[in-house]
Design a protein around this motif. Structure first.
Motif, PDB file in Angstrom:
ATOM      1  N   UNK A   1      -8.631 -26.902 -12.012  1.00  0.00           N
ATOM      2  CA  UNK A   1      -9.915 -27.154 -12.314  1.00  0.00           C
ATOM      3  C   UNK A   1      -9.840 -28.532 -12.823  1.00  0.00           C
ATOM      4  N   UNK A   2      -8.842 -28.718 -13.854  1.00  0.00           N
ATOM      5  CA  UNK A   2      -8.681 -29.979 -14.679  1.00  0.00           C
ATOM      6  C   UNK A   2      -8.693 -31.069 -13.908  1.00  0.00           C
TER       7      UNK A   2
ATOM      8  N   UNK B   1      -9.644 -31.282 -10.326  1.00  0.00           N
ATOM      9  CA  UNK B   1     -10.695 -31.602  -9.648  1.00  0.00           C
ATOM     10  C   UNK B   1     -11.659 -32.246 -10.452  1.00  0.00           C
ATOM     11  N   UNK B   2     -11.925 -31.565 -11.860  1.00  0.00           N
ATOM     12  CA  UNK B   2     -12.801 -32.418 -12.683  1.00  0.00           C
ATOM     13  C   UNK B   2     -12.498 -33.740 -12.966  1.00  0.00           C
ATOM     14  N   UNK B   3     -11.163 -34.011 -13.126  1.00  0.00           N
ATOM     15  CA  UNK B   3     -10.832 -35.556 -13.393  1.00  0.00           C
ATOM     16  C   UNK B   3     -10.954 -36.275 -12.013  1.00  0.00           C
ATOM     17  N   UNK B   4     -10.707 -35.724 -10.905  1.00  0.00           N
ATOM     18  CA  UNK B   4     -10.933 -36.466  -9.496  1.00  0.00           C
ATOM     19  C   UNK B   4     -12.399 -36.627  -9.388  1.00  0.00           C
ATOM     20  N   UNK B   5     -13.250 -35.778  -9.840  1.00  0.00           N
ATOM     21  CA  UNK B   5     -14.743 -36.200  -9.676  1.00  0.00           C
ATOM     22  C   UNK B   5     -15.152 -37.245 -10.566  1.00  0.00           C
ATOM     23  N   UNK B   6     -14.587 -37.288 -11.713  1.00  0.00           N
ATOM     24  CA  UNK B   6     -14.809 -38.382 -12.787  1.00  0.00           C
ATOM     25  C   UNK B   6     -14.371 -39.561 -12.232  1.00  0.00           C
ATOM     26  N   UNK B   7     -13.251 -39.971 -11.569  1.00  0.00           N
ATOM     27  CA  UNK B   7     -12.747 -41.011 -10.996  1.00  0.00           C
ATOM     28  C   UNK B   7     -13.751 -41.666  -9.744  1.00  0.00           C
ATOM     29  N   UNK B   8     -13.992 -40.141  -8.914  1.00  0.00           N
ATOM     30  CA  UNK B   8     -14.842 -40.647  -7.736  1.00  0.00           C
ATOM     31  C   UNK B   8     -16.249 -41.172  -8.271  1.00  0.00           C
ATOM     32  N   UNK B   9     -16.661 -40.688  -8.945  1.00  0.00           N
ATOM     33  CA  UNK B   9     -17.952 -41.181  -9.794  1.00  0.00           C
ATOM     34  C   UNK B   9     -17.851 -42.718 -10.428  1.00  0.00           C
ATOM     35  N   UNK B  10     -16.824 -42.764 -11.208  1.00  0.00           N
ATOM     36  CA  UNK B  10     -16.494 -43.984 -11.763  1.00  0.00           C
ATOM     37  C   UNK B  10     -16.437 -45.271 -10.735  1.00  0.00           C
ATOM     38  N   UNK B  11     -15.821 -44.892  -9.496  1.00  0.00           N
ATOM     39  CA  UNK B  11     -15.746 -45.852  -8.594  1.00  0.00           C
ATOM     40  C   UNK B  11     -16.828 -45.742  -7.539  1.00  0.00           C
ATOM     41  N   UNK B  12     -17.904 -44.982  -7.706  1.00  0.00           N
ATOM     42  CA  UNK B  12     -18.945 -44.797  -6.465  1.00  0.00           C
ATOM     43  C   UNK B  12     -18.590 -44.597  -5.346  1.00  0.00           C
TER      44      UNK B  12
ATOM     45  N   UNK C   1      -1.485 -37.052 -10.924  1.00  0.00           N
ATOM     46  CA  UNK C   1      -0.451 -37.439 -11.453  1.00  0.00           C
ATOM     47  C   UNK C   1      -0.931 -37.502 -13.285  1.00  0.00           C
ATOM     48  N   UNK C   2      -2.037 -37.473 -13.460  1.00  0.00           N
ATOM     49  CA  UNK C   2      -2.545 -37.341 -14.975  1.00  0.00           C
ATOM     50  C   UNK C   2      -1.964 -35.932 -15.530  1.00  0.00           C
ATOM     51  N   UNK C   3      -1.771 -34.769 -14.567  1.00  0.00           N
ATOM     52  CA  UNK C   3      -1.448 -33.436 -14.951  1.00  0.00           C
ATOM     53  C   UNK C   3      -0.088 -33.201 -14.717  1.00  0.00           C
ATOM     54  N   UNK C   4       0.553 -34.068 -13.954  1.00  0.00           N
ATOM     55  CA  UNK C   4       1.866 -33.935 -13.578  1.00  0.00           C
ATOM     56  C   UNK C   4       2.764 -34.332 -14.970  1.00  0.00           C
TER      57      UNK C   4
END
Length: 89
Positions: free
Chosen positions: A32-33, A35-46, A70-73
């Motif tokens: 979940x973390x 996907x949440x971070x991925x969503x944040x990155x997608x929003x940030x990059x539009x 990689x953030x969570x690796x």
């Protein structure tokens, strides 16, 4: 027919769609973390609503999934504090 991002249901679906190798143990702990971070990155990059049939958009979205993973690796959900519950002192 290619799926849209909204049709991908679980973390593994994203990794398979974007052809990103992953460690199942990392995903089991941080799914979940990630996907949440991925969503944040997608929003940030539009790129959240980007056309996944466009090769450039797909590649950029893929690179952001790799970055989120990689953030969570290299860290833990507690250290990354993606969800507000982890930010409380």
């Amino acid at each position: 027919m290619d799926p849209s991002l909204n049709e991908l249901r679980d973390t593994e679906d994203f990794f398979h769609f974007y052809q990103v190798p992953y460690d199942p143990n990392v995903v089991a702990i941080s799914r979940l973390h990630i996907l949440k971070r991925y969503n944040h990155y997608l929003l940030k990059e539009n790129l959240l609503d980007g056309n996944i049939k466009d090769t450039d958009t797909w590649e950029r979205q893929r690179s952001l999934l790799i970055k989120a993973y990689d953030d969570f690796v290299h860290s833990t959900p507690l250290e990354e504090k993606v969800f507000p519950v982890f930010s409380r002192g």
